[in-house]
Design a protein around this motif. Sequence first.
Motif, mmCIF file in Angstrom:
data_model
loop_
_atom_site.group_PDB
_atom_site.id
_atom_site.type_symbol
_atom_site.label_atom_id
_atom_site.label_comp_id
_atom_site.label_asym_id
_atom_site.label_seq_id
_atom_site.Cartn_x
_atom_site.Cartn_y
_atom_site.Cartn_z
ATOM 1 N N THR A 145 58.696 11.792 3.647
ATOM 2 C CA THR A 145 57.874 12.789 4.337
ATOM 3 C C THR A 145 57.033 12.046 5.357
ATOM 4 O O THR A 145 56.952 10.812 5.312
ATOM 5 C CB THR A 145 56.924 13.507 3.351
ATOM 6 N N PRO A 146 56.401 12.775 6.243
ATOM 7 C CA PRO A 146 55.561 12.074 7.219
ATOM 8 C C PRO A 146 54.474 11.244 6.564
ATOM 9 O O PRO A 146 53.924 10.339 7.159
ATOM 10 C CB PRO A 146 54.959 13.222 8.025
ATOM 11 N N ARG A 147 54.120 11.568 5.351
ATOM 12 C CA ARG A 147 53.042 10.809 4.702
ATOM 13 C C ARG A 147 53.586 9.626 3.899
ATOM 14 O O ARG A 147 52.847 8.938 3.215
ATOM 15 C CB ARG A 147 52.249 11.738 3.789
ATOM 16 N N GLY A 148 54.861 9.444 3.923
ATOM 17 C CA GLY A 148 55.429 8.321 3.165
ATOM 18 C C GLY A 148 56.541 8.824 2.258
ATOM 19 O O GLY A 148 56.847 10.011 2.241
ATOM 20 N N SER A 149 57.131 7.925 1.551
ATOM 21 C CA SER A 149 58.215 8.353 0.679
ATOM 22 C C SER A 149 57.806 8.181 -0.780
ATOM 23 O O SER A 149 56.996 7.318 -1.112
ATOM 24 C CB SER A 149 59.472 7.541 0.984
ATOM 25 N N THR A 158 53.080 18.480 13.931
ATOM 26 C CA THR A 158 52.855 17.049 13.647
ATOM 27 C C THR A 158 54.060 16.250 14.110
ATOM 28 O O THR A 158 53.935 15.207 14.745
ATOM 29 C CB THR A 158 52.634 16.828 12.133
ATOM 30 N N ALA A 159 55.257 16.775 13.770
ATOM 31 C CA ALA A 159 56.498 16.077 14.149
ATOM 32 C C ALA A 159 56.580 15.941 15.659
ATOM 33 O O ALA A 159 56.892 14.877 16.193
ATOM 34 C CB ALA A 159 57.698 16.838 13.619
ATOM 35 N N SER A 177 56.074 12.907 20.620
ATOM 36 C CA SER A 177 55.522 12.727 21.956
ATOM 37 C C SER A 177 54.822 11.361 22.074
ATOM 38 O O SER A 177 54.962 10.667 23.087
ATOM 39 C CB SER A 177 54.593 13.898 22.262
ATOM 40 N N GLN A 178 54.095 10.989 20.993
ATOM 41 C CA GLN A 178 53.449 9.667 21.004
ATOM 42 C C GLN A 178 54.504 8.564 21.072
ATOM 43 O O GLN A 178 54.379 7.586 21.804
ATOM 44 C CB GLN A 178 52.628 9.460 19.734
ATOM 45 N N THR A 179 55.560 8.783 20.278
ATOM 46 C CA THR A 179 56.652 7.805 20.246
ATOM 47 C C THR A 179 57.275 7.671 21.629
ATOM 48 O O THR A 179 57.598 6.576 22.076
ATOM 49 C CB THR A 179 57.716 8.253 19.225
ATOM 50 N N GLN A 180 57.404 8.823 22.307
ATOM 51 C CA GLN A 180 58.013 8.795 23.650
ATOM 52 C C GLN A 180 57.137 8.007 24.620
ATOM 53 O O GLN A 180 57.639 7.255 25.450
ATOM 54 C CB GLN A 180 58.230 10.216 24.155
#
Lengths: 261, 463
Positions: B142-146, B299-300, B305-308
């Motif tokens: 998940t976005p918070r970790g696995s 959030t995704a 967008s930040q990643t881009q």
Amino acid sequence: MSDVVLKTENLEKVYTLGKRKINALSDVNLQVNRGDFISIMGPSGSGKTTLLNMLGCLDKPTNGKVILGGVDVTKVSEKSLYKFRKYKIGFMFQTFNLLPYLSAIENVELPMEGTKKSKSERRKRAHELLEIVGLSAREEHKPLRLSAGEQQRVAIARALANNPAMLLADEPTGNLDVKTMFEIVRLLGKLNVTQRTTIVMVTHDGHVASRAGRILFLSDGKLLKRERKGTHLLKGDLACPNCRKPIQPDHMFCPNCGKKL
Amino acid sequence: MYVKVNHLGALSRAVRNVSRRKMRAFLVIIALGFSMAIMISIPAGIMSNQEATQSLSENYNNTISEMQEEINKTSTLIEISASRQGMFFGTPSGMPSFGSQQGEAFINETVVDEIRTIESVKDIVPFLTESSAETTSETINTPRGSFTMSRPVYTITGVCLNSIFIGEYSILPANTTITDGRNLREGDSGVLIMSLNLSEYYSYSVGDKVMVYGKYFTVVGIYDSTARTVYMNITDAQTVTGNTGNVSRLDVYAKDTSYVDDIAEVIEAAYPELYVTTYEDRLERLASTQEMYETTLATAESTLSQTQTVAFQEILIAIVATSLIVLFMMLYTVRERTKEIGILKAIGFSNWNVMSQFMLEGILLSLMAGVVGAVIGIVGAPVISSLLLPSANLFSTQQGGSSGFSRQTINFGTALSQSVTATADLQTLLLGFGAVVLLGAIGSLYPAWRASRTSPMEALRYE
């Protein structure tokens, strides 16, 4: 067709060092005719190399004219000057200046690159030239595997590649031992006689200079009025300067009086 | 006078010059190769992330619309459950329903008869759901970790095999999903149907006898689903799980939508311990589910967008680095070979000849770097993109393990995670290759131009 290959008129070169002006050449008037073998003698700093660079279109004078093949090359743009260097002039240097990563034959072929000659024609011409300078057996050798004399022979062959109107030699024997030095000068003399190659050579060595047909003297950038005849005379009219008996171009010593030539 | 550029001669010299400085060429090629690998790996990583986010979004949208559709179809339905979890209205793909199977509570069957007495009740459909004792553990990203969670291997769903219920209320998987054998029908006993996922998990096929809670059942059909559910007669389910007289859930159908609220009120008053859900409640839950999805998606998307932005900066750095590497290397080469430039010009090489010689060398190095970069890019794209795009793997595509929304299926909330793998496709490779060659040419341009402008006399003096 005129026999004048090159002519300079009131040639002057001034270098500026800060506020100081140095006259490297002043009022040089020189005429080179077809088939001439001229040596220009002078001490270090007399302007020999500067003059040769002007004649070879490597540098431009501050004033005066350099007329090469009827064209005043001082008026030719830098972009077009390479054509004169390529087709009208063959240059040889004291340090030979061969490309170390090319073989002897490839070095000779280099100036022919970009000419009308096909690859096979270039190779054929390079073969011929290396044969003339006596290096047929070492065509594939890289410069580092050749002796100094052999390297200078390759440089001569390279200078003649495009059959130039004039061969300019800047201290061609400066890096050679005495034996090799005379071999190279004799080779130049032979080319002058057999191929009718026009040669202008600058040197500070009197022995070398004396092997030319005409010896000119340069001092403080000025060409002196006095001019001497060398031991090398055109059309087989070669004589020992000592006993005046006939000699051959490849003689190192006079066969008659035994004096060193 | 005839003058042309002899490309073959220049090319041959370029090859020799590159090869005679092997270590330098090797280092430059490796450096450029890595730059190119970065240039191709990062877009590949971004594309994978975009696809993952896109698929997440599509998945969510489909789930929401399926839920909406299902809710609309069941406007007369009042769900009654003994536990909140048991009422969970299916878990959409990608959203794990944590612990939904834990601690099932039951409703006594006598309640059925009592509810039946309420006026305006049309039908009451009972279900019994029980999880297997056998469990598996699964890692969820998940976005918070696995993290790892333990889940039952399968779920038994006991349904009342009444032909009216089967026909009217879709209590079984649709006939169109049956891939082998047949669906359950009225009067079936001692038989079950199982999901394709479960049949593959256990390698069962139609006709096999399977043991459920110590009793053998015959598999009569397999339905296409990624859930791990078996359907059987509710009486059989009650017997094998030891829940005789109990049900997990009751679906009460009103005769008309207008009676729903009244019926719900009566049931809530009579059985305060039970959870009653109506059409309105389900709409409300849908709205909150939708909100949750939208938050997750936002959030995704913001992470993407930040990643881009990071990716753009990194590509820019790679481009600048490539140009600078070539620029400095070629400047150094030109300086080192000043004398050679002088010789070439003295023997009649034009400015263009000299320039093209050095340009060719720069391009040649870039071409070799392009090949190396392509290899590094193909092999290392996943590693490079995960190293340079730290958020690249935060959003794993989570594939729904159930049909998403199915009232009959008590969802496992299967959210099987699959890591995003960045792979450089041919187009990206060719673009990266072209870019590195172009940058090589641009980087060589100035040094080559400088070489061409060198005065032959000055160059000859250079030692």
